[in-house]
Design a protein around this motif. Structure first.
Motif, mmCIF file in Angstrom:
data_model
loop_
_atom_site.group_PDB
_atom_site.id
_atom_site.type_symbol
_atom_site.label_atom_id
_atom_site.label_comp_id
_atom_site.label_asym_id
_atom_site.label_seq_id
_atom_site.Cartn_x
_atom_site.Cartn_y
_atom_site.Cartn_z
ATOM 1 N N HIS A 166 1.096 42.001 34.372
ATOM 2 C CA HIS A 166 1.793 42.507 33.183
ATOM 3 C C HIS A 166 3.269 42.750 33.523
ATOM 4 O O HIS A 166 3.638 42.851 34.700
ATOM 5 N N SER A 168 4.796 45.396 32.968
ATOM 6 C CA SER A 168 5.030 46.814 33.254
ATOM 7 C C SER A 168 5.633 46.988 34.651
ATOM 8 O O SER A 168 6.268 48.005 34.933
ATOM 9 N N ARG A 192 -3.055 36.042 34.578
ATOM 10 C CA ARG A 192 -4.344 36.716 34.724
ATOM 11 C C ARG A 192 -5.426 35.683 34.973
ATOM 12 O O ARG A 192 -5.419 34.619 34.351
ATOM 13 N N GLN A 206 4.853 38.309 28.061
ATOM 14 C CA GLN A 206 4.850 39.645 27.457
ATOM 15 C C GLN A 206 6.281 40.138 27.300
ATOM 16 O O GLN A 206 7.199 39.642 27.966
ATOM 17 N N GLU A 208 7.978 43.928 27.601
ATOM 18 C CA GLU A 208 7.731 45.329 27.925
ATOM 19 C C GLU A 208 8.883 46.149 27.370
ATOM 20 O O GLU A 208 10.037 45.698 27.390
ATOM 21 N N GLY A 280 0.162 47.430 22.986
ATOM 22 C CA GLY A 280 -0.288 48.668 23.609
ATOM 23 C C GLY A 280 0.930 49.534 23.897
ATOM 24 O O GLY A 280 2.020 49.014 24.150
ATOM 25 N N PHE A 304 5.924 50.447 25.906
ATOM 26 C CA PHE A 304 5.027 49.602 25.106
ATOM 27 C C PHE A 304 5.054 48.194 25.686
ATOM 28 O O PHE A 304 5.993 47.827 26.411
ATOM 29 N N GLY A 305 3.999 47.435 25.393
ATOM 30 C CA GLY A 305 3.952 46.060 25.897
ATOM 31 C C GLY A 305 3.205 45.186 24.909
ATOM 32 O O GLY A 305 2.192 45.599 24.349
HETATM 33 N N1 PHE Z 1 0.856 46.531 30.303
HETATM 34 C C1 PHE Z 1 -0.079 46.683 29.226
HETATM 35 C C2 PHE Z 1 -0.902 45.397 29.108
HETATM 36 O O1 PHE Z 1 -0.580 44.440 29.767
HETATM 37 C C3 PHE Z 1 0.621 46.927 27.907
HETATM 38 C C4 PHE Z 1 1.325 48.256 27.872
HETATM 39 C C5 PHE Z 1 2.638 48.367 28.266
HETATM 40 C C6 PHE Z 1 0.659 49.392 27.434
HETATM 41 C C7 PHE Z 1 3.293 49.593 28.213
HETATM 42 C C8 PHE Z 1 1.280 50.584 27.363
HETATM 43 C C9 PHE Z 1 2.599 50.694 27.751
HETATM 44 O O2 PHE Z 1 -1.870 45.341 28.411
#
Ligand code: PHE
Length: 339
Positions: A166, A168, A192, A206, A208, A280, A304-305
């Motif tokens: 991710h 993140s 993944r 994604q 972020e 999310g 958030f992502g």
């Molecule tokens: N990293 C999470 C995912 O890949 C998404 C997410 C990012 C959720 C930041 C909350 C905060 O699903």
């Protein structure tokens, strides 16, 4: 006369040119009114009949050789010349057909552009990461299933080197290097270990988002994402937040937008629920702030992502994620660039 015939025969045999004007000059020097061969034929008329047999044949051979030579040279010159003649330099140039942007790039640019208007800056990080940035700093417990081989691609069987699952991981890198206030979005590729199907792929993108400052609240998170949803999917779009769980946010939520196809009435795209899940999010867990040296007593933040392919599928009504990776020109041609 014989000497002249022999001399001209040698001249004809050795003559060559790649210049059409020179060839014409040569033709005239032989067959023009005062050309050497024309003059020889004039002379030939006046010689006594008994000598005519002697010179007639060589003279004709010379004439035919010369004609053949001229024709052969003019043929080759014409061939090389037609290439030039085929180009009309006065015609307007043929237009360069430019490609269109890939729908994933278009959606990514649009997402970034919306958040840039709210003061977010773009940051990026590496695709090959270590355990710390993808998991440990983000409060993943050691036994968390995402650390499993089944979900994560590890490199060289080294449990510390992996392809990020991710984006993140980029928020960790930003927080390590920057003091709050932080307002950043990080688009990028993630990996993944999943079976490829119409709904999921092992490589996708994604974006972020991260906002850290004093007194950042869940209301700020909600309002920011509401603004984004309306800009992205239209002014009538509604959002709803459902409680969820991520190791690095507390509380965590999943955000749905009202279905862009049926406006919330229910259709096959939203599986008759009226809602589409798009991202999310949550308040950054104090453990995460502490792990990167930001005082969690002083600062709070939200993150958030979202998956870019998922948003592209919803926005354009594409039913199969694989279309976004196959690069079939017939598919890609349908997308007119907007950003
Ligand atoms: N990293 C999470 C995912 O890949 C998404 C997410 C990012 C959720 C930041 C909350 C905060 O699903």
């Amino acid at each position: 006369m014989n000497d002249r015939i022999n001399q001209l025969t040698a001249e004809v045999a050795s003559f060559t040119t790649d210049n059409p004007a020179k060839l014409e000059e040569f033709r005239i020097s032989l067959f023009g009114k005062k050309g050497s061969i024309t003059l020889l034929f004039e002379e030939f008329k006046n010689i006594p009949p008994q000598e005519k047999r002697l010179f007639g044949q060589p003279l004709n051979v010379l004439k035919n050789n010369a004609l053949e030579k001229i024709k052969a040279l003019s043929d080759t010159l014409q061939k090389t010349h037609t290439v030039d003649a085929g180009i009309d330099y006065s015609l307007p140039g043929s237009p360069l057909i430019s490609g269109t942007r890939h729908p994933v790039s278009m959606v990514k640019n649009q997402i970034c552009e919306i958040f840039k208007r709210l003061g977010f800056v773009i940051s990026t990080g590496p695709e090959i990461e270590d355990d710390w940035h993808v998991f440990s700093a983000l409060n993943f417990p050691p036994e968390h299933p995402a650390r499993d081989m089944q979900d994560t691609f590890f490199l060289n069987q080294n449990p510390d080197i992996l392809l990020r699952t991710h984006t993140s991981s980029v928020q960790v890198r930003v927080m390590e290097h920057q003091k709050p206030p932080i307002r950043t979005i990080s688009p990028g590729r993630v990996f993944r270990n999943e079976a490829i199907s119409a709904r999921s792929h092992c490589i996708f993108h994604q974006v972020e988002g991260l906002y850290i400052d004093k007194n950042v609240s869940f209301a700020d998170l909600r309002q920011t994402l509401f603004f984004f949803a309306q800009e992205m999917f239209g002014r009538d779009t509604k959002i709803r937040l459902r409680p969820s769980y991520f190791p690095f946010t507390e509380p965590s939520a999943e955000m749905d937008v009202s279905c862009s196809l049926c406006g919330g009435k229910g259709c096959t795209l939203c599986k008759h629920t009226g809602w589409l899940e798009i991202l999310g999010c949550g308040m950054v867990d104090p453990n995460v702030l502490d792990s990167v040296g930001i005082n969690s007593q002083e600062y709070t933040g939200f993150a958030f992502g979202m998956g870019i392919e998922r948003i592209a599928l919803l926005k354009y009504g594409i039913r199969d994620i694989r279309l976004l990776f196959e690069n079939d020109v017939r598919f890609l041609k349908q997308f007119e660039p907007t950003v």
